[in-house]
Design an enzyme around this catalytic site. Sequence first.
Site, PDB file in Angstrom:
ATOM      1  N   ILE A 207       0.826  -1.203   0.000  1.00 13.88           N
ATOM      2  CA  ILE A 207       0.000   0.000   0.000  1.00 13.88           C
ATOM      3  C   ILE A 207       0.873   1.271   0.000  1.00 13.88           C
ATOM      4  CG2 ILE A 207      -1.910   1.212   1.147  1.00 13.88           C
ATOM      5  CD1 ILE A 207      -2.454  -1.695  -0.119  1.00 13.88           C
TER       6      ILE A 207
ATOM      7  N   GLU B  91      -6.379   6.160 -12.683  1.00 17.82           N
ATOM      8  CA  GLU B  91      -5.163   5.590 -12.093  1.00 17.82           C
ATOM      9  C   GLU B  91      -4.193   5.148 -13.192  1.00 17.82           C
ATOM     10  OE1 GLU B  91      -5.397   1.873 -10.019  1.00 17.82           O
ATOM     11  OE2 GLU B  91      -3.650   2.355  -8.777  1.00 17.82           O
TER      12      GLU B  91
ATOM     13  N   GLN C 253      27.615   6.651 -35.116  1.00 20.23           N
ATOM     14  CA  GLN C 253      26.342   6.340 -35.768  1.00 20.23           C
ATOM     15  C   GLN C 253      25.422   5.518 -34.854  1.00 20.23           C
ATOM     16  OE1 GLN C 253      25.989   3.586 -39.132  1.00 20.23           O
ATOM     17  NE2 GLN C 253      25.083   5.266 -40.287  1.00 20.23           N
TER      18      GLN C 253
ATOM     19  N   LEU D  47      24.105   3.653 -22.861  1.00 21.67           N
ATOM     20  CA  LEU D  47      24.918   4.723 -23.447  1.00 21.67           C
ATOM     21  C   LEU D  47      25.788   5.425 -22.398  1.00 21.67           C
ATOM     22  CD1 LEU D  47      22.444   6.242 -26.078  1.00 21.67           C
ATOM     23  CD2 LEU D  47      24.567   5.006 -26.543  1.00 21.67           C
TER      24      LEU D  47
ATOM     25  N   GLY E  58      27.448   3.778 -20.278  1.00 18.36           N
ATOM     26  CA  GLY E  58      28.521   2.855 -19.903  1.00 18.36           C
ATOM     27  C   GLY E  58      28.481   2.574 -18.408  1.00 18.36           C
TER      28      GLY E  58
ATOM     29  N   ASN F 115       0.767  -5.180 -16.734  1.00 20.88           N
ATOM     30  CA  ASN F 115       0.601  -5.080 -18.185  1.00 20.88           C
ATOM     31  C   ASN F 115      -0.075  -6.309 -18.784  1.00 20.88           C
ATOM     32  OD1 ASN F 115       1.576  -2.565 -18.004  1.00 20.88           O
ATOM     33  ND2 ASN F 115       3.453  -2.908 -19.182  1.00 20.88           N
TER      34      ASN F 115
HETATM   35  C1  LIG Z   1       5.477   0.029  -5.412  1.00 23.73           C
HETATM   36  C2  LIG Z   1       4.091  -0.520  -5.406  1.00 23.73           C
HETATM   37  C3  LIG Z   1       3.037   0.294  -5.005  1.00 23.73           C
HETATM   38  C4  LIG Z   1       1.746  -0.228  -4.950  1.00 23.73           C
HETATM   39  N1  LIG Z   1       0.721   0.549  -4.463  1.00 23.73           N
HETATM   40  C5  LIG Z   1      -0.493  -0.009  -4.247  1.00 23.73           C
HETATM   41  C6  LIG Z   1      -1.527   0.725  -3.561  1.00 23.73           C
HETATM   42  O1  LIG Z   1      -1.358   1.888  -3.196  1.00 23.73           O
HETATM   43  N2  LIG Z   1      -2.696   0.104  -3.318  1.00 23.73           N
HETATM   44  C7  LIG Z   1      -2.934  -1.189  -3.694  1.00 23.73           C
HETATM   45  O2  LIG Z   1      -4.010  -1.682  -3.420  1.00 23.73           O
HETATM   46  N3  LIG Z   1      -1.988  -1.904  -4.342  1.00 23.73           N
HETATM   47  C8  LIG Z   1      -0.772  -1.343  -4.624  1.00 23.73           C
HETATM   48  N4  LIG Z   1       0.210  -2.086  -5.246  1.00 23.73           N
HETATM   49  C9  LIG Z   1      -0.072  -3.468  -5.634  1.00 23.73           C
HETATM   50  C10 LIG Z   1      -0.186  -3.653  -7.146  1.00 23.73           C
HETATM   51  O3  LIG Z   1      -1.389  -3.112  -7.609  1.00 23.73           O
HETATM   52  C11 LIG Z   1      -0.061  -5.178  -7.405  1.00 23.73           C
HETATM   53  O4  LIG Z   1       1.283  -5.527  -7.137  1.00 23.73           O
HETATM   54  C12 LIG Z   1      -0.439  -5.532  -8.818  1.00 23.73           C
HETATM   55  O5  LIG Z   1      -1.815  -5.335  -9.047  1.00 23.73           O
HETATM   56  C13 LIG Z   1      -0.111  -7.000  -9.135  1.00 23.73           C
HETATM   57  O6  LIG Z   1      -0.624  -7.842  -8.154  1.00 23.73           O
HETATM   58  P1  LIG Z   1       0.339  -8.922  -7.442  1.00 23.73           P
HETATM   59  O7  LIG Z   1       1.580  -8.233  -7.037  1.00 23.73           O
HETATM   60  O8  LIG Z   1      -0.447  -9.635  -6.413  1.00 23.73           O
HETATM   61  O9  LIG Z   1       0.717  -9.921  -8.614  1.00 23.73           O
HETATM   62  P2  LIG Z   1      -0.154 -11.164  -9.098  1.00 23.73           P
HETATM   63  O10 LIG Z   1      -1.560 -10.768  -9.278  1.00 23.73           O
HETATM   64  O11 LIG Z   1       0.151 -12.344  -8.216  1.00 23.73           O
HETATM   65  O12 LIG Z   1       0.491 -11.435 -10.524  1.00 23.73           O
HETATM   66  C14 LIG Z   1       1.710 -12.165 -10.712  1.00 23.73           C
HETATM   67  C15 LIG Z   1       2.016 -12.224 -12.201  1.00 23.73           C
HETATM   68  O13 LIG Z   1       0.947 -12.904 -12.852  1.00 23.73           O
HETATM   69  C16 LIG Z   1       0.423 -12.083 -13.878  1.00 23.73           C
HETATM   70  N5  LIG Z   1      -1.015 -12.306 -14.011  1.00 23.73           N
HETATM   71  C17 LIG Z   1      -1.968 -12.124 -13.063  1.00 23.73           C
HETATM   72  N6  LIG Z   1      -3.181 -12.430 -13.549  1.00 23.73           N
HETATM   73  C18 LIG Z   1      -2.983 -12.811 -14.834  1.00 23.73           C
HETATM   74  C19 LIG Z   1      -3.854 -13.232 -15.882  1.00 23.73           C
HETATM   75  N7  LIG Z   1      -5.167 -13.339 -15.678  1.00 23.73           N
HETATM   76  N8  LIG Z   1      -3.316 -13.557 -17.089  1.00 23.73           N
HETATM   77  C20 LIG Z   1      -1.975 -13.474 -17.287  1.00 23.73           C
HETATM   78  N9  LIG Z   1      -1.104 -13.072 -16.344  1.00 23.73           N
HETATM   79  C21 LIG Z   1      -1.604 -12.751 -15.128  1.00 23.73           C
HETATM   80  C22 LIG Z   1       0.716 -10.650 -13.448  1.00 23.73           C
HETATM   81  O14 LIG Z   1       0.706  -9.785 -14.549  1.00 23.73           O
HETATM   82  C23 LIG Z   1       2.096 -10.833 -12.843  1.00 23.73           C
HETATM   83  O15 LIG Z   1       3.052 -10.820 -13.868  1.00 23.73           O
HETATM   84  C24 LIG Z   1       1.496  -1.569  -5.356  1.00 23.73           C
HETATM   85  C25 LIG Z   1       2.559  -2.374  -5.789  1.00 23.73           C
HETATM   86  C26 LIG Z   1       3.843  -1.865  -5.810  1.00 23.73           C
HETATM   87  C27 LIG Z   1       4.961  -2.769  -6.248  1.00 23.73           C
END
Ligand SMILES: Cc1cc2nc3c(=O)[nH]c(=O)nc-3n(C[C@H](O)[C@H](O)[C@H](O)COP(=O)(O)OP(=O)(O)OC[C@H]3O[C@@H](n4cnc5c(N)ncnc54)[C@H](O)[C@@H]3O)c2cc1C
Length: 260
Positions: free
Chosen positions: A37, A123, A160, A218, A220, A247
């Site tokens: 969070i 967001e 280049q 770039l 290094g 993503n």
């Molecule tokens: C610095 C930071 C700040 C953040 N701030 C907040 C915040 O303020 N409030 C809050 O609530 N959350 C926050 N988050 C949490 C963030 O939103 C989650 O980390 C993010 O949504 C991914 O969830 P997860 O980490 O549980 O990964 P997971 O959901 O476990 O995903 C793991 C991997 O599986 C992939 N994946 C998941 N589902 C699928 C699918 N259906 N198909 C294919 N691939 C999939 C994901 O893309 C990822 O690569 C923060 C995270 C970070 C690192």
Amino acid sequence: MAIAMSEPAAGSDLAGIKTTALEDGDSFVLNGQKTFISNGINCDLVIVVAKDPRESNPHAAVDLFLVEAGTPGFEKGKRLNKIGWRSQDTAELFFADCRIPGENRLGPKGTGFKNLMINLQQERLICAIGAQTAAEFMLEETIRYCRQREVFGKKLTQLQNTQFVLAEIAAEVTIGRTFVDKMILEHWQKNSVSVEVSMAKLWITEMAWRVADRCLQLFGGYGYCEEYPIARAWRDIRVTRILAGSNEIMKQVIARAVTK
Ligand SMILES: Cc1cc2nc3c(=O)[nH]c(=O)nc-3n(C[C@H](O)[C@H](O)[C@H](O)COP(=O)(O)OP(=O)(O)OC[C@H]3O[C@@H](n4cnc5c(N)ncnc54)[C@H](O)[C@@H]3O)c2cc1C
């Protein structure tokens, strides 16, 4: 302020959250755990996403609750040790029989999930804008460095390879800026462009990550040193591909729209 959605076992799959808010007379009692969070340590007020354990429909069960720091049963956990975004605190939050007034539910019962979805457009746009401006910054810094750095008796900008790399980056950065500016206008006009904004979030954060890596190259060895802002920019940009909906989730949103 902070918004607490993610949990240890539910990040991308928001409907899978386990934190509960049980109505008890004129109050709610919250139990559960949040993680990752932003502003978790510094916040005075947190919006907590929680479920009514008596509601079987997973979407209708979700609501948003305002919890003030210092409320008994609300504990801030440790500040997470991240590889980037170090000036921003990211924390775990815990709720154990945390009682809050009934008026602290945001909006009518069962509207939490819908409200979250509506605001995801903003967001994700903010995330795309951040990545775009970071890419522009990295390009400027790199051009500045390449203008003065000499190798084999020539400025880096005279080679280049450097010219081609910078030209490719400049083209990508300009394309990103054009698209994100359009998204800002659409959002400002209150148009529903969540799919296009997901495209912007996906493409611009991937582009900014490529830019970070190519720019650092770039520089290094200097690019690998904290003294140079490109090192921090490279560390900081990585997370934009993960948060605000990863993503992979952006691809899901876009694929759903283009294949329907
Ligand atoms: C610095 C930071 C700040 C953040 N701030 C907040 C915040 O303020 N409030 C809050 O609530 N959350 C926050 N988050 C949490 C963030 O939103 C989650 O980390 C993010 O949504 C991914 O969830 P997860 O980490 O549980 O990964 P997971 O959901 O476990 O995903 C793991 C991997 O599986 C992939 N994946 C998941 N589902 C699928 C699918 N259906 N198909 C294919 N691939 C999939 C994901 O893309 C990822 O690569 C923060 C995270 C970070 C690192």
